[in-house]
Motif scaffolding. Structure first.
Motif, PDB file in Angstrom:
ATOM      1  N   ARG A  13     -31.512 -16.063   7.827  1.00  0.00           N
ATOM      2  CA  ARG A  13     -31.712 -14.616   7.996  1.00  0.00           C
ATOM      3  C   ARG A  13     -31.784 -14.233   9.463  1.00  0.00           C
ATOM      4  NH1 ARG A  13     -35.311 -15.366   3.911  1.00  0.00           N
ATOM      5  NH2 ARG A  13     -34.539 -14.607   1.929  1.00  0.00           N
ATOM      6  N   ALA A  16     -28.352 -14.177  10.818  1.00  0.00           N
ATOM      7  CA  ALA A  16     -27.634 -13.015  10.271  1.00  0.00           C
ATOM      8  C   ALA A  16     -28.095 -11.735  10.968  1.00  0.00           C
ATOM      9  CB  ALA A  16     -27.866 -12.914   8.766  1.00  0.00           C
ATOM     10  N   HIS A  20     -26.081  -8.680  13.175  1.00  0.00           N
ATOM     11  CA  HIS A  20     -26.236  -7.228  12.985  1.00  0.00           C
ATOM     12  C   HIS A  20     -26.739  -6.538  14.255  1.00  0.00           C
ATOM     13  CE1 HIS A  20     -26.268  -7.128   8.301  1.00  0.00           C
ATOM     14  NE2 HIS A  20     -25.111  -7.504   8.818  1.00  0.00           N
ATOM     15  N   THR A  23     -23.539  -5.965  16.598  1.00  0.00           N
ATOM     16  CA  THR A  23     -22.485  -5.070  16.113  1.00  0.00           C
ATOM     17  C   THR A  23     -22.509  -3.674  16.742  1.00  0.00           C
ATOM     18  OG1 THR A  23     -22.432  -6.299  14.043  1.00  0.00           O
ATOM     19  CG2 THR A  23     -21.411  -4.143  14.030  1.00  0.00           C
ATOM     20  N   ASP A  71     -16.383  -5.297  12.538  1.00  0.00           N
ATOM     21  CA  ASP A  71     -16.450  -5.414  11.077  1.00  0.00           C
ATOM     22  C   ASP A  71     -16.611  -6.874  10.659  1.00  0.00           C
ATOM     23  OD1 ASP A  71     -16.148  -2.664  10.862  1.00  0.00           O
ATOM     24  OD2 ASP A  71     -14.018  -2.772  10.302  1.00  0.00           O
ATOM     25  N   GLU A  74     -20.157  -8.021  11.414  1.00  0.00           N
ATOM     26  CA  GLU A  74     -21.077  -7.446  10.433  1.00  0.00           C
ATOM     27  C   GLU A  74     -20.955  -8.157   9.087  1.00  0.00           C
ATOM     28  OE1 GLU A  74     -22.551  -3.061  10.251  1.00  0.00           O
ATOM     29  OE2 GLU A  74     -20.597  -3.211   9.267  1.00  0.00           O
ATOM     30  N   GLU A  75     -19.741  -8.457   8.664  1.00  0.00           N
ATOM     31  CA  GLU A  75     -19.534  -9.171   7.404  1.00  0.00           C
ATOM     32  C   GLU A  75     -20.135 -10.573   7.466  1.00  0.00           C
ATOM     33  OE1 GLU A  75     -18.768 -10.387   3.703  1.00  0.00           O
ATOM     34  OE2 GLU A  75     -18.634  -8.326   4.418  1.00  0.00           O
ATOM     35  N   GLY A  77     -22.764 -11.395   9.220  1.00  0.00           N
ATOM     36  CA  GLY A  77     -24.206 -11.190   9.048  1.00  0.00           C
ATOM     37  C   GLY A  77     -24.569 -10.921   7.601  1.00  0.00           C
ATOM     38  N   ASP A  78     -23.769 -10.102   6.927  1.00  0.00           N
ATOM     39  CA  ASP A  78     -24.015  -9.826   5.505  1.00  0.00           C
ATOM     40  C   ASP A  78     -23.943 -11.113   4.691  1.00  0.00           C
ATOM     41  OD1 ASP A  78     -24.194  -7.148   6.182  1.00  0.00           O
ATOM     42  OD2 ASP A  78     -22.197  -6.628   5.411  1.00  0.00           O
ATOM     43  N   SER A  79     -22.968 -11.955   5.008  1.00  0.00           N
ATOM     44  CA  SER A  79     -22.828 -13.236   4.300  1.00  0.00           C
ATOM     45  C   SER A  79     -24.048 -14.115   4.541  1.00  0.00           C
ATOM     46  CB  SER A  79     -21.574 -13.973   4.775  1.00  0.00           C
ATOM     47  OG  SER A  79     -20.424 -13.279   4.406  1.00  0.00           O
ATOM     48  N   TYR A  81     -27.140 -13.060   5.091  1.00  0.00           N
ATOM     49  CA  TYR A  81     -28.238 -12.554   4.263  1.00  0.00           C
ATOM     50  C   TYR A  81     -28.052 -12.968   2.802  1.00  0.00           C
ATOM     51  CZ  TYR A  81     -30.160  -9.652   7.998  1.00  0.00           C
ATOM     52  OH  TYR A  81     -30.732  -9.216   9.145  1.00  0.00           O
ATOM     53  N   ARG A  82     -26.818 -12.840   2.300  1.00  0.00           N
ATOM     54  CA  ARG A  82     -26.551 -13.254   0.914  1.00  0.00           C
ATOM     55  C   ARG A  82     -26.780 -14.754   0.752  1.00  0.00           C
ATOM     56  NH1 ARG A  82     -22.177  -9.712   1.613  1.00  0.00           N
ATOM     57  NH2 ARG A  82     -20.783 -11.468   1.957  1.00  0.00           N
TER      58      ARG A  82
END
Length: 105
Positions: A13, A16, A20, A23, A71, A74-75, A77-79, A81-82
């Motif tokens: 996290r 990630a 973020h 970005t 983008d 950011e993706e 970072g999203d990955s 977190y997931r």
């Protein structure tokens, strides 16, 4: 001897979150100074119109490429977190048989 591997969902996290945090700066850099081509035209005169058009085109390409790059960050970072959530759920549910901390590799 193998290196010690110690990974926690909070570590994932944190990385990630770093993505973020970066970005917005990349997106701001992509926009640049919107008035620059007009300022250049006013300073150099209409004889520089061709050069100013090239500047506009390069700036648009730069904006588009940096936005695409942002983008992707950011993706990523999203990955992260997931992945941290999946890591916790998988380890907690026993779906993955990986110890959180181990000396064995």
């Amino acid at each position: 001897m193998a290196a010690r591997f110690d990974q926690t969902p909070d570590d994932v996290r944190h990385r990630a979150g770093g993505k973020h945090r970066v970005t917005p700066g990349v997106r701001a850099h992509a926009e640049g100074d919107a008035d620059y081509p007009e300022q250049l035209l006013m300073a150099a005169g209409f004889g520089a119109y061709g050069a100013v058009e090239n500047v506009r085109e390069r700036r648009e390409n730069r904006r588009r490429n940096l936005t695409f790059f942002a983008d992707g960050i950011e993706e990523s970072g999203d990955s992260g977190y997931r992945g941290a959530v999946d890591f916790e759920n998988g380890d907690g549910d026993g779906e993955v048989r990986v110890n959180r901390v181990t000396d064995d590799v």
